[in-house]
Motif scaffolding. Structure first.
Motif, PDB file in Angstrom:
ATOM      1  N   VAL A 159      30.822  -2.182   1.163  1.00 10.13           N
ATOM      2  CA  VAL A 159      31.190  -3.429   1.855  1.00 10.13           C
ATOM      3  C   VAL A 159      32.673  -3.831   1.735  1.00 10.13           C
ATOM      4  CG1 VAL A 159      30.863  -5.957   1.760  1.00 10.13           C
ATOM      5  CG2 VAL A 159      28.912  -4.457   2.092  1.00 10.13           C
ATOM      6  N   PRO A 160      33.279  -3.839   0.528  1.00 10.04           N
ATOM      7  CA  PRO A 160      34.689  -4.261   0.486  1.00 10.04           C
ATOM      8  C   PRO A 160      35.601  -3.344   1.310  1.00 10.04           C
ATOM      9  CG  PRO A 160      33.723  -4.260  -1.708  1.00 10.04           C
ATOM     10  CD  PRO A 160      32.747  -3.559  -0.811  1.00 10.04           C
ATOM     11  N   CYS A 215      34.113  -9.064   0.654  1.00  9.52           N
ATOM     12  CA  CYS A 215      33.711  -9.177  -0.749  1.00  9.52           C
ATOM     13  C   CYS A 215      34.827  -8.650  -1.645  1.00  9.52           C
ATOM     14  CB  CYS A 215      32.428  -8.379  -0.975  1.00  9.52           C
ATOM     15  SG  CYS A 215      31.820  -8.565  -2.648  1.00  9.52           S
ATOM     16  N   GLN A 238      28.599 -11.758   2.585  1.00  8.32           N
ATOM     17  CA  GLN A 238      28.275 -10.615   1.726  1.00  8.32           C
ATOM     18  C   GLN A 238      28.146 -11.065   0.272  1.00  8.32           C
ATOM     19  OE1 GLN A 238      30.827  -9.619   4.352  1.00  8.32           O
ATOM     20  NE2 GLN A 238      28.937  -9.176   5.421  1.00  8.32           N
ATOM     21  N   HIS A 245      25.255 -13.689  -5.326  1.00 10.04           N
ATOM     22  CA  HIS A 245      25.511 -12.824  -6.480  1.00 10.04           C
ATOM     23  C   HIS A 245      25.099 -13.585  -7.745  1.00 10.04           C
ATOM     24  CE1 HIS A 245      27.431 -10.232  -9.367  1.00 10.04           C
ATOM     25  NE2 HIS A 245      27.880  -9.440  -8.402  1.00 10.04           N
ATOM     26  N   ASN A 268      34.235  -7.907  -4.929  1.00  9.03           N
ATOM     27  CA  ASN A 268      33.613  -7.472  -6.193  1.00  9.03           C
ATOM     28  C   ASN A 268      33.708  -5.971  -6.475  1.00  9.03           C
ATOM     29  OD1 ASN A 268      32.872  -9.983  -7.144  1.00  9.03           O
ATOM     30  ND2 ASN A 268      31.043 -10.031  -5.871  1.00  9.03           N
ATOM     31  N   PHE A 269      33.706  -5.160  -5.462  1.00  6.81           N
ATOM     32  CA  PHE A 269      33.825  -3.709  -5.660  1.00  6.81           C
ATOM     33  C   PHE A 269      32.787  -3.145  -6.638  1.00  6.81           C
ATOM     34  CE2 PHE A 269      37.861  -4.953  -3.893  1.00  6.81           C
ATOM     35  CZ  PHE A 269      38.124  -3.948  -2.985  1.00  6.81           C
ATOM     36  N   CYS A 270      31.528  -3.468  -6.440  1.00  6.42           N
ATOM     37  CA  CYS A 270      30.462  -2.772  -7.173  1.00  6.42           C
ATOM     38  C   CYS A 270      30.621  -1.286  -6.840  1.00  6.42           C
ATOM     39  CB  CYS A 270      29.090  -3.259  -6.723  1.00  6.42           C
ATOM     40  SG  CYS A 270      28.871  -5.031  -6.980  1.00  6.42           S
ATOM     41  N   ARG A 327      28.674  -4.680 -12.068  1.00  5.18           N
ATOM     42  CA  ARG A 327      28.042  -5.837 -11.452  1.00  5.18           C
ATOM     43  C   ARG A 327      28.481  -7.171 -12.055  1.00  5.18           C
ATOM     44  NH1 ARG A 327      25.895  -6.781  -6.883  1.00  5.18           N
ATOM     45  NH2 ARG A 327      24.155  -7.962  -7.678  1.00  5.18           N
ATOM     46  N   PHE A 372      28.740   1.179  -6.204  1.00  6.15           N
ATOM     47  CA  PHE A 372      27.878   1.861  -5.226  1.00  6.15           C
ATOM     48  C   PHE A 372      28.084   1.375  -3.799  1.00  6.15           C
ATOM     49  CE2 PHE A 372      25.683  -1.762  -7.094  1.00  6.15           C
ATOM     50  CZ  PHE A 372      25.395  -2.510  -5.980  1.00  6.15           C
ATOM     51  N   CYS A 373      28.959   0.374  -3.591  1.00  5.18           N
ATOM     52  CA  CYS A 373      28.898  -0.382  -2.339  1.00  5.18           C
ATOM     53  C   CYS A 373      30.123  -0.165  -1.446  1.00  5.18           C
ATOM     54  CB  CYS A 373      28.749  -1.866  -2.666  1.00  5.18           C
ATOM     55  SG  CYS A 373      28.596  -2.884  -1.201  1.00  5.18           S
TER      56      CYS A 373
END
Ligand code: SF4
Length: 288
Positions: A151-152, A142, A186, A220, A144-146, A259, A148-149
């Motif tokens: 995943v990236p 991903c 993701q 998303h 996006n680099f939210c 977001r 809280f996340c």
């Protein structure tokens, strides 16, 4: 995929670690507690290994990606550590373990590629056979680099598979009796491979003979397009259900979460979808 690779090597699944010659933990790092659980379970497995030194213990998945060699240092009982990019190296890593070497394989692959077939061809032929439903990974990572996340940082940048590679796996799964495919990524709806968009991929999969239902997760909101809403009305196999994570009901918090969408645009997309499919079932995720 792990089970089937091992099955190809002559392994047979057993019901308890006490009966196993090999134990692989497939870990998740999305919540901190799951990481604590990994170390506590490794403590228990370490006890089994003291009683039976031939037992091989491996740790894969996102905790493995994050911690790498630290796991080997912290838990002497662990023989191999492999990140999600090294899922298909497990048979080779087991060879290393059999030769008495402890290994951690967490280097990123496809770091700079937007499109790559990260599931090798032999992987496309296996899949979860004999089930009505199967997951089918079309993209990973991903961009996006939210805030809280994780995943990236554990799955890397976004990479899409080539459409033909995905279609070959879909056909192989349907030939083995699968009726429903759950497309996985993701950030699944930002899929793009060359000129093929997510909606175009859905159209191609929709034409696979014998496939009854198609779903996807997780999309998303910022990538939820009017074409995707129309596809839900037009495509025979695409289910009348969308899981569209909103995460918060507050524009201020959505901004702090980075977001890249607000409440108004989220509601507009739902209205668009309801226009196309009035009976659509909706679900979401909220961080409370
Ligand atoms: Fe994580 Fe999803 Fe945000 Fe990507 S879009 S950083 S996977 S929450």
């Amino acid at each position: 995929k792990l089970l089937e690779q091992l099955h190809g090597q002559g392994y047979v699944r057993v019901d308890s670690p006490r009966l196993a010659d090999l134990v692989l933990l497939n870990t998740c790092a999305i919540r901190e507690k799951s990481e604590h659980k990994v170390y506590s379970l490794l403590g228990t497995l370490g006890g089994l290994k003291r009683a039976r030194p031939g037992l091989v213990i491996g740790v894969g998945g996102c905790v493995a990606q994050q911690r790498g060699e630290e796991i080997l240092r912290r838990v002497p009982a662990v023989d191999l550590v492999f990140g999600p990019d090294h899922l298909f190296d497990v048979p080779a890593l087991l060879g290393e373990a059999a030769a008495g070497r402890r290994v951690a394989r967490t280097a990123w692959r496809h770091r700079t590629q937007r499109v790559a077939n990260f599931i090798p061809d032999f992987g496309a032929a296996v899949g979860s056979a004999g089930e009505v439903k199967a997951g089918l990974a079309i993209a990973k990572g991903c961009n996006n680099f939210c805030t809280f996340c994780v995943v990236p940082h554990t799955r890397g940048r976004e990479v899409s598979r080539e459409p033909d590679n995905i279609l070959a796996e879909a056909r192989a799964l349907v030939a083995r009796g699968v009726k429903e495919l759950l497309l996985l990524g993701q950030n699944v709806n930002s899929y793009r491979a060359g000129g093929v968009s997510f909606v175009e991929l859905l159209r191609r999969l929709n034409d696979v003979p014998g496939l009854a239902r198609l779903r996807y997760t997780s999309p998303h909101p910022k990538d939820f397009s009017p074409e995707l809403a129309r596809a839900h009305a037009e495509l025979r196999t695409l289910c009348e259900h969308v899981h569209l994570p909103v995460q918060s009901g507050s524009d201020r918090i959505l901004k702090a979460m980075r977001r890249n969408h607000g409440i108004a645009s989220y509601l507009e997309k739902l209205a668009l979808l309801r226009e196309q499919v009035p009976q659509v079932a909706l679900s979401t995720d909220l961080i409370v």
